[in-house]
Structures are given as structure tokens and as C-alpha cells.
Design an enzyme around this catalytic site. Structure first.
Site, PDB file in Angstrom:
ATOM      1  CE  LYS A  52      -3.762  -2.782   1.999  1.00  0.00           C
ATOM      2  NZ  LYS A  52      -4.390  -2.910   3.414  1.00  0.00           N
ATOM      3  CD  GLN A  96      -3.304  -4.519   6.654  1.00  0.00           C
ATOM      4  OE1 GLN A  96      -3.089  -3.427   5.653  1.00  0.00           O
ATOM      5  NE2 GLN A  96      -3.697  -5.652   6.213  1.00  0.00           N
ATOM      6  CG  ASP A 119      -9.423  -0.295   5.126  1.00  0.00           C
ATOM      7  OD1 ASP A 119      -9.209  -0.515   3.773  1.00  0.00           O
ATOM      8  OD2 ASP A 119      -8.703  -0.496   5.929  1.00  0.00           O
TER       9      ASP A 119
END
Ligand code: NAD
Length: 290
Positions: A52, A96, A119
Site C-alpha cells: 500500500k 491494518q 477502508d
């Protein structure tokens, strides 16, 4: 059989995003800034976060990686999130997953400012998604919709079977595909570990989204000729012939299913790269909204 090439499609997407960033720079505007919090040393999580950060660099975004040790307390993590929430320079950030067992994942996701939740995991954003309102659609289902769109795969009126009901893939995917939207309007069946006679259900599917996390689960006898197969699964299998010591395998027995499929995604190089590209797209969107 046509391969749904996520690597190539995501590269195109990233070029488009990079062009948008160039335009922002020309106009003297701030470029998007994505932050990621990584707790612990999980190998797969490190690989994903590094990918990412690398993708941010490639498109000209600013990025910040906050690494915290596995023993980080929930309070400390919530504090880091509070700092990112009020940092005006940060447009979007992710935590994460998975988190270490002593940290309440739901509490953490709820702490992220929904306007920076690129997200799309905050309940406010999940709710908007379910109501088909503008929001951040979580990156994996968003990437699958984009892949279907770029390959012009019709979903309207089709029988779609989603295998897996997770909050991050199966569940949102089934909602999105059934909605009145581009690459929606499908008749969706969502299946899971308690589903009976799964094979009878998948055999009738025009499109199958496999997101259960069991290597090579979907076999040729479970699909009809001409099916479209989207393989979300990523399982690491020990492989001494590889430098890393493992190889990545999807939820689909690729070789045999590909013989019957009209379209199919590979693993790796299918859904995975699309997920990263859509995270960038959400970050660009977050920037433009602020
Ligand atoms: P999960 O692991 O949280 O849940 C698995 C789901 O599969 C559950 O809903 C369960 O009911 C269902 N299931 C389990 N066994 C089943 C069976 N025999 N028949 C039918 N359904 C069954 O799911 P997840 O987090 O969505 O992850 C699924 C896979 O996708 C994993 O391999 C994960 O690594 C991968 N993944 C990939 C990406 C990507 O970007 N490519 C993103 C997220 C997850």
C-alpha cells in the site's frame, strides 16, 4: 476463457490516479496523504501494508506508516487513531487487520473518523453503503465491481453466488451486487459455512465470487460452462521451490475451473492488486471531499 487481469487493470487505474495527482499539483493543491497503522509483526500484514505504501509513492501520494509493537495496548492504539483523526494533513487512514487478540477490533474501527475511513469499515460508512448512499466502499468489493466494469461483464438479471459472508468481502459484495446500480441488479445468493447443498447452488450461478479462504475449494464440478469466477481467496501454501518458501493459492482450483469459465481471475494478480488500487481511489475521494 478470458483472464480478468487485475494486475493490468490496477496499473491502468493507478496511472489515472497519478494523472489526477499531477493535476492537483499543477493547480497548487495539496496531494492526498494516506496513513496506515500496523500493529505487530504478522508477515502477510507487513506485505500488504508495504504494498500500500509503495502504491502511494507510485501515484504521487504522501504516505505515513505507523508501526506499533504487538504488545501495544488498546488505549495506545486508540490514542494514535485520535491523533490521525485531528491531523489536518492526513486525508485518510487505515488500521491494518487482523489486530492482536487483546485489542477489540470493533472498538478500533468505530474510533476512526468516518470521513477519513478509506477502508469503509466504520458502521456509518457500512450503513451508507447498504443504503446505496455516497460513501467509501471497502476496497475489495469496490475493486471487484471495478474489474467487472472494466471487462464489461453484465451483472443485471444474472444469478450471482457469493461464497463467504465476512464483513469485509462476502457481505458487502452481496449487498452491492443486488443494488440498483451499475454492475448491480443481480439476483444474489449469499452462502456460508452452514449452507447445505452448495454445489447445487453454485452450479446455477452465472457469476461466482469465492471469498471463504479455503485453498482450491471451488472445483470444476461445482460450476457451469460459461461461468464468470472471481477468486478473492489468498492462502499461503508452503513451497520449498519458492524463494519466499511459500506460494499464494486462491479459493478456486484454477486450472480445472478455467476450462469451463468464460472469465476468471488469477491468484495472484486478480482481486489483490485491485484492492490496493481502490484504496488509493478512496483516498483521492477523501482528499476531494475535504
Ligand atoms: P473470513 O475468513 O472472515 O470468513 C470466511 C467465510 O467463509 C465465512 O463467512 C464462512 O461462513 C465462509 N465459509 C467457510 N467455510 C465455508 C464452506 N465450506 N462453504 C461455504 N462458506 C464457507 O473471510 P474473509 O476475511 O472475507 O477472507 C476470505 C479470503 O479472502 C481469505 O483467503 C482472505 O485472505 C482473502 N482476502 C483477500 C483480499 C484481497 O484483496 N484479495 C481481501 C480480503 C480477504
Amino acid at each position: 476463457m478470458i483472464l480478468l487481469d487485475g494486475k493490468k487493470t490496477s496499473a491502468e487505474l493507478k496511472q489515472e490516479i497519478a494523472a489526477d495527482v499531477e493535476q492537483l499539483k499543477k493547480e497548487g493543491k495539496k496531494v492526498p496523504h494516506l496513513a496506515a497503522i500496523l500493529v505487530g509483526e504478522d508477515g502477510a500484514s507487513q506485505t500488504y501494508v508495504n504494498a500500500k505504501v509503495k502504491a502511494c509513492k507510485l501515484v504521487g501520494f504522501e504516505s505515513t506508516l505507523i508501526r506499533l509493537p504487538a504488545e501495544t495496548t488498546e488505549e495506545k492504539l486508540l490514542n494514535e487513531i485520535a491523533i490521525l483523526n485531528i491531523d489536518n494533513d492526513i486525508d485518510g487512514f487505515i488500521v491494518q487487520l487482523p489486530l492482536p487478540k487483546h485489542i477489540d477490533e470493533q472498538k478500533v474501527l468505530m474510533a476512526v473518523d468516518p470521513d477519513k475511513d478509506v477502508d469503509g469499515f466504520h458502521p456509518a460508512n457500512v450503513g451508507k453503503m447498504a443504503l446505496n448512499l455516497p460513501t467509501f466502499i471497502s476496497a475489495t468489493p469496490f475493486g471487484i465491481l471495478e474489474l467487472l466494469d472494466r471487462y464489461d461483464i453484465e451483472t443485471s438479471g444474472k444469478n450471482v453466488v457469493v461464497i463467504g459472508r465476512s464483513h469485509i468481502v462476502g457481505s458487502p459484495m452481496s449487498i452491492l451486487l443486488a443494488q440498483k446500480r451499475k454492475r448491480g441488479n443481480a439476483t444474489v445468493t449469499i452462502t456460508h459455512s452452514r449452507t447445505k447443498n452448495l454445489k447445487e447452488i453454485t452450479q446455477k450461478a452465472d457469476i461466482i465470487i469465492a471469498a471463504l479462504g479455503i485453498a482450491e475449494f471451488l472445483t470444476a464440478d461445482m460450476v457451469k460452462e460459461g461461468v464468470t469466477v472471481i477468486d478473492v481467496g489468498i492462502t499461503r501454501i508452503d513451497d520449498a521451490s519458492k524463494k519466499s518458501g511459500y506460494r499464494l493459492v486462491g479459493d478456486v482450483a484454477f486450472d480445472e475451473v478455467a476450462e469451463k469459465a468464460a472469465y476468471i481471475t488469477p491468484v495472484p494478480g486478480g482481486v489483490g492488486p485491485m484492492t490496493i488500487a481502490m484504496l488509493l481511489k478512496n483516498t483521492l475521494l477523501a482528499r476531494s471531499r475535504r
